[in-house]
Design an enzyme around this catalytic site. Structure first.
Site, PDB file in Angstrom:
ATOM      1  N   TYR A 189     -16.583   3.453   6.386  1.00  0.00           N
ATOM      2  CA  TYR A 189     -15.120   3.442   6.543  1.00  0.00           C
ATOM      3  C   TYR A 189     -14.733   4.025   7.903  1.00  0.00           C
ATOM      4  O   TYR A 189     -14.000   3.406   8.675  1.00  0.00           O
ATOM      5  CB  TYR A 189     -14.482   4.243   5.407  1.00  0.00           C
ATOM      6  CG  TYR A 189     -13.001   4.478   5.562  1.00  0.00           C
ATOM      7  CD1 TYR A 189     -12.080   3.444   5.408  1.00  0.00           C
ATOM      8  CD2 TYR A 189     -12.496   5.758   5.875  1.00  0.00           C
ATOM      9  CE1 TYR A 189     -10.712   3.664   5.555  1.00  0.00           C
ATOM     10  CE2 TYR A 189     -11.140   5.975   6.016  1.00  0.00           C
ATOM     11  CZ  TYR A 189     -10.251   4.931   5.857  1.00  0.00           C
ATOM     12  OH  TYR A 189      -8.903   5.155   6.013  1.00  0.00           O
ATOM     13  N   GLY A 223       0.843  -1.194   0.000  1.00  0.00           N
ATOM     14  CA  GLY A 223       0.000   0.000   0.000  1.00  0.00           C
ATOM     15  C   GLY A 223       0.881   1.248   0.000  1.00  0.00           C
ATOM     16  O   GLY A 223       2.121   1.159   0.029  1.00  0.00           O
ATOM     17  N   GLN A 224       0.258   2.418  -0.039  1.00  0.00           N
ATOM     18  CA  GLN A 224       1.039   3.668  -0.054  1.00  0.00           C
ATOM     19  C   GLN A 224       1.976   3.722   1.153  1.00  0.00           C
ATOM     20  O   GLN A 224       3.174   3.952   1.028  1.00  0.00           O
ATOM     21  CB  GLN A 224       0.109   4.878   0.008  1.00  0.00           C
ATOM     22  CG  GLN A 224      -0.838   5.035  -1.145  1.00  0.00           C
ATOM     23  CD  GLN A 224      -1.506   6.399  -1.084  1.00  0.00           C
ATOM     24  OE1 GLN A 224      -1.012   7.364  -1.654  1.00  0.00           O
ATOM     25  NE2 GLN A 224      -2.630   6.495  -0.400  1.00  0.00           N
ATOM     26  N   VAL A 225       1.399   3.519   2.331  1.00  0.00           N
ATOM     27  CA  VAL A 225       2.192   3.610   3.562  1.00  0.00           C
ATOM     28  C   VAL A 225       3.067   2.366   3.715  1.00  0.00           C
ATOM     29  O   VAL A 225       4.238   2.449   4.094  1.00  0.00           O
ATOM     30  CB  VAL A 225       1.259   3.799   4.778  1.00  0.00           C
ATOM     31  CG1 VAL A 225       2.041   3.762   6.083  1.00  0.00           C
ATOM     32  CG2 VAL A 225       0.504   5.131   4.659  1.00  0.00           C
ATOM     33  N   LYS A 275     -13.141   1.899  11.016  1.00  0.00           N
ATOM     34  CA  LYS A 275     -11.803   2.250  11.497  1.00  0.00           C
ATOM     35  C   LYS A 275     -11.852   2.577  12.988  1.00  0.00           C
ATOM     36  O   LYS A 275     -10.949   2.211  13.738  1.00  0.00           O
ATOM     37  CB  LYS A 275     -11.242   3.447  10.716  1.00  0.00           C
ATOM     38  CG  LYS A 275     -10.911   3.179   9.255  1.00  0.00           C
ATOM     39  CD  LYS A 275      -9.792   2.177   9.041  1.00  0.00           C
ATOM     40  CE  LYS A 275      -8.439   2.704   9.419  1.00  0.00           C
ATOM     41  NZ  LYS A 275      -7.364   1.716   9.085  1.00  0.00           N
ATOM     42  N   TYR A 303      -2.855   2.136  11.882  1.00  0.00           N
ATOM     43  CA  TYR A 303      -3.193   3.466  11.349  1.00  0.00           C
ATOM     44  C   TYR A 303      -4.697   3.657  11.330  1.00  0.00           C
ATOM     45  O   TYR A 303      -5.457   2.744  11.006  1.00  0.00           O
ATOM     46  CB  TYR A 303      -2.625   3.627   9.932  1.00  0.00           C
ATOM     47  CG  TYR A 303      -1.135   3.469   9.948  1.00  0.00           C
ATOM     48  CD1 TYR A 303      -0.319   4.541  10.300  1.00  0.00           C
ATOM     49  CD2 TYR A 303      -0.547   2.223   9.721  1.00  0.00           C
ATOM     50  CE1 TYR A 303       1.056   4.376  10.400  1.00  0.00           C
ATOM     51  CE2 TYR A 303       0.822   2.054   9.817  1.00  0.00           C
ATOM     52  CZ  TYR A 303       1.617   3.126  10.160  1.00  0.00           C
ATOM     53  OH  TYR A 303       2.976   2.973  10.283  1.00  0.00           O
ATOM     54  N   ASP A 342      -8.753  10.554  10.047  1.00  0.00           N
ATOM     55  CA  ASP A 342      -9.561  11.731  10.381  1.00  0.00           C
ATOM     56  C   ASP A 342     -11.059  11.436  10.192  1.00  0.00           C
ATOM     57  O   ASP A 342     -11.896  12.138  10.748  1.00  0.00           O
ATOM     58  CB  ASP A 342      -9.159  12.902   9.478  1.00  0.00           C
ATOM     59  CG  ASP A 342      -9.155  12.517   8.000  1.00  0.00           C
ATOM     60  OD1 ASP A 342      -8.477  11.529   7.655  1.00  0.00           O
ATOM     61  OD2 ASP A 342      -9.840  13.174   7.198  1.00  0.00           O
TER      62      ASP A 342
HETATM   63  P1  NDP Z   1      -3.694   1.777   0.533  1.00  0.00           P
HETATM   64  O1  NDP Z   1      -5.080   1.635   0.019  1.00  0.00           O
HETATM   65  O2  NDP Z   1      -2.644   2.359  -0.328  1.00  0.00           O
HETATM   66  O3  NDP Z   1      -3.176   0.376   1.051  1.00  0.00           O
HETATM   67  C1  NDP Z   1      -3.976  -0.506   1.729  1.00  0.00           C
HETATM   68  C2  NDP Z   1      -3.387  -1.867   1.563  1.00  0.00           C
HETATM   69  O4  NDP Z   1      -4.261  -2.806   2.197  1.00  0.00           O
HETATM   70  C3  NDP Z   1      -3.235  -2.285   0.095  1.00  0.00           C
HETATM   71  O5  NDP Z   1      -1.910  -2.697  -0.142  1.00  0.00           O
HETATM   72  C4  NDP Z   1      -4.194  -3.458  -0.030  1.00  0.00           C
HETATM   73  O6  NDP Z   1      -3.707  -4.498  -0.840  1.00  0.00           O
HETATM   74  C5  NDP Z   1      -4.219  -3.959   1.402  1.00  0.00           C
HETATM   75  N1  NDP Z   1      -5.347  -4.849   1.599  1.00  0.00           N
HETATM   76  C6  NDP Z   1      -6.621  -4.708   1.205  1.00  0.00           C
HETATM   77  N2  NDP Z   1      -7.334  -5.805   1.531  1.00  0.00           N
HETATM   78  C7  NDP Z   1      -6.479  -6.645   2.150  1.00  0.00           C
HETATM   79  C8  NDP Z   1      -6.599  -7.942   2.723  1.00  0.00           C
HETATM   80  N3  NDP Z   1      -7.732  -8.631   2.703  1.00  0.00           N
HETATM   81  N4  NDP Z   1      -5.506  -8.493   3.291  1.00  0.00           N
HETATM   82  C9  NDP Z   1      -4.331  -7.840   3.289  1.00  0.00           C
HETATM   83  N5  NDP Z   1      -4.148  -6.630   2.752  1.00  0.00           N
HETATM   84  C10 NDP Z   1      -5.214  -6.045   2.194  1.00  0.00           C
HETATM   85  O7  NDP Z   1      -3.827   2.573   1.895  1.00  0.00           O
HETATM   86  P2  NDP Z   1      -2.841   3.623   2.573  1.00  0.00           P
HETATM   87  O8  NDP Z   1      -1.454   3.138   2.534  1.00  0.00           O
HETATM   88  O9  NDP Z   1      -3.161   4.955   2.024  1.00  0.00           O
HETATM   89  O10 NDP Z   1      -3.408   3.573   4.067  1.00  0.00           O
HETATM   90  C11 NDP Z   1      -2.640   3.056   5.155  1.00  0.00           C
HETATM   91  C12 NDP Z   1      -3.440   3.288   6.430  1.00  0.00           C
HETATM   92  O11 NDP Z   1      -3.706   4.674   6.593  1.00  0.00           O
HETATM   93  C13 NDP Z   1      -4.796   2.580   6.465  1.00  0.00           C
HETATM   94  O12 NDP Z   1      -5.018   2.102   7.768  1.00  0.00           O
HETATM   95  C14 NDP Z   1      -5.782   3.700   6.163  1.00  0.00           C
HETATM   96  O13 NDP Z   1      -7.055   3.438   6.736  1.00  0.00           O
HETATM   97  C15 NDP Z   1      -5.090   4.875   6.811  1.00  0.00           C
HETATM   98  N6  NDP Z   1      -5.472   6.164   6.236  1.00  0.00           N
HETATM   99  C16 NDP Z   1      -5.376   6.369   4.878  1.00  0.00           C
HETATM  100  C17 NDP Z   1      -5.765   7.589   4.338  1.00  0.00           C
HETATM  101  C18 NDP Z   1      -5.684   7.839   2.864  1.00  0.00           C
HETATM  102  O14 NDP Z   1      -5.978   8.971   2.435  1.00  0.00           O
HETATM  103  N7  NDP Z   1      -5.277   6.869   2.044  1.00  0.00           N
HETATM  104  C19 NDP Z   1      -6.248   8.683   5.189  1.00  0.00           C
HETATM  105  C20 NDP Z   1      -6.279   8.366   6.589  1.00  0.00           C
HETATM  106  C21 NDP Z   1      -5.897   7.153   7.073  1.00  0.00           C
HETATM  107  P3  NDP Z   1      -4.032  -4.546  -2.406  1.00  0.00           P
HETATM  108  O15 NDP Z   1      -3.139  -3.505  -3.007  1.00  0.00           O
HETATM  109  O16 NDP Z   1      -3.671  -5.948  -2.761  1.00  0.00           O
HETATM  110  O17 NDP Z   1      -5.483  -4.228  -2.547  1.00  0.00           O
END
Ligand code: NDP
Length: 299
Positions: A131, A10-12, A135, A105, A108
């Site tokens: 969502y 994911g991004q983070v 969360k 994580y 907001d």
């Molecule tokens: P991303 O959507 O970029 O990444 C989320 C990851 O979760 C993806 O790699 C995805 O995998 C993975 N995922 C989804 N379903 C499953 C599953 N069943 N098992 C394992 N992995 C899974 O999110 P961010 O990096 O942006 O977010 C990181 C954290 O920050 C999260 O907790 C989010 O709630 C929080 N956050 C994010 C914000 C935002 O603007 N993005 C804002 C505030 C908080 P795949 O790529 O294979 O789908």
């Protein structure tokens, strides 16, 4: 030290692979990782998660995986709840059983977006969406588990890798003469790099002193609207790459009501980061700093 990272792509998660690597042995998993590969990384496989933690016995578990598709979550309540609430609860119980620190994580979107003051960690939550609600439930399950934990609530996350709002604005700015972007939601775009770096610092300090465990707001300094963010992206792109043909001369402001979406979003997403700064001695850079850097890498 052994660190287990979930959601590595994911991004983070991607940035955490970089920032956590110097801490020790890093086991980084995604949803396709299985026990046979060395660990189950699928948050839907609750037994697999338990087994993974019990076998690996990590010192730290960092969960960057989540159901982050805010609008889709409105029609995928069960899946969103499993990924955002049940699985973090299972990870917390498993962390507690092996004495690991759990880092998680949140968002907001646990707040209702009322008022104009930045939200403190102790302000009452009031999620407007599935969502945000799921969360919040994840946070509550972690807190109830008794595990040592750090929960970072962040906002408006972007990264150089993958798609994001800034990249969409860059593309649309080259395609259209006029963009229309909402100007009544306030927050701070926060880079995945910053989140990952703060996480690594915070883990080191928390392992030395348990009293640092808890919930923290983690966002870049300053504030803007999506409209202000879009304007900044276009202006910066023009400066960084003068030969870029940018058709859009204007980013028209509109209220949120002009773009109805399945999930309601908070108008006030400002997060007060005083606790993070004071507990860990870190200072948050201004949001423009990270966005400019990301654009310089992307363009
Ligand atoms: P991303 O959507 O970029 O990444 C989320 C990851 O979760 C993806 O790699 C995805 O995998 C993975 N995922 C989804 N379903 C499953 C599953 N069943 N098992 C394992 N992995 C899974 O999110 P961010 O990096 O942006 O977010 C990181 C954290 O920050 C999260 O907790 C989010 O709630 C929080 N956050 C994010 C914000 C935002 O603007 N993005 C804002 C505030 C908080 P795949 O790529 O294979 O789908």
């Amino acid at each position: 030290m052994k660190v287990l990272l979930l959601g590595k792509n994911g991004q983070v998660g991607w940035e955490l692979q970089r920032s956590l690597a110097p801490l020790g042995e890093l086991v980084a998993l995604d949803r396709r990782s299985t026990l046979a590969d060395g660990g189950c990384g699928n948050l839907e496989d609750l037994d697999g998660l338990r087994e993974t933690v019990a076998r690996l016995r990590p010192d730290v578990i960092v969960n960057a995986a989540a159901h982050t598709a805010v609008d889709r979550a409105e029609r995928e309540l069960e899946l969103a709840r499993t990924l955002n609430a049940t699985a973090p609860g299972v990870l917390a119980d498993a962390a507690h059983a092996v004495g690991a620190l759990l880092v998680h994580y949140s968002t907001d979107y646990v707040f209702d977006g009322s008022g104009t003051a930045p939200w403190t960690e102790d302000a009452a939550a009031g999620p407007l969406s599935v969502y945000g609600q799921t969360k919040l439930e994840g946070e509550q399950r972690i807190a109830a588990s008794g595990a040592r934990h750090l929960i970072f609530r962040t906002s408006w996350v972007y990264a150089a890798r993958g798609g994001n709002f800034a990249k969409t604005m860059l593309r649309l700015g080259q395609e259209r003469e006029r963009l229309t972007v909402i100007d009544d939601q306030f927050g701070a775009p926060t880079g995945a790099e910053l989140i990952a770096d703060v996480t690594a610092h915070a883990i080191r300090q928390t392992l030395r002193e348990d009293a640092r465990c808890g919930t923290y707001h983690l966002a870049a300094a300053g504030e803007t609207t999506w409209n202000g963010y879009a304007r900044f992206v276009l202006e910066t792109a023009r400066t960084l790459k003068p030969d870029l043909v940018m058709k859009a001369q204007d980013v028209a402001p509109v209220p949120t009501s002009a773009f109805p979406t399945p999930a309601r979003r908070p108008l006030n997403s400002r997060l007060d980061t005083t606790r993070l700064r004071e507990s860990f001695g870190l200072s948050m850079p201004h949001w423009q700093h990270g966005v400019r850097r990301m654009l310089a890498e992307t363009l």
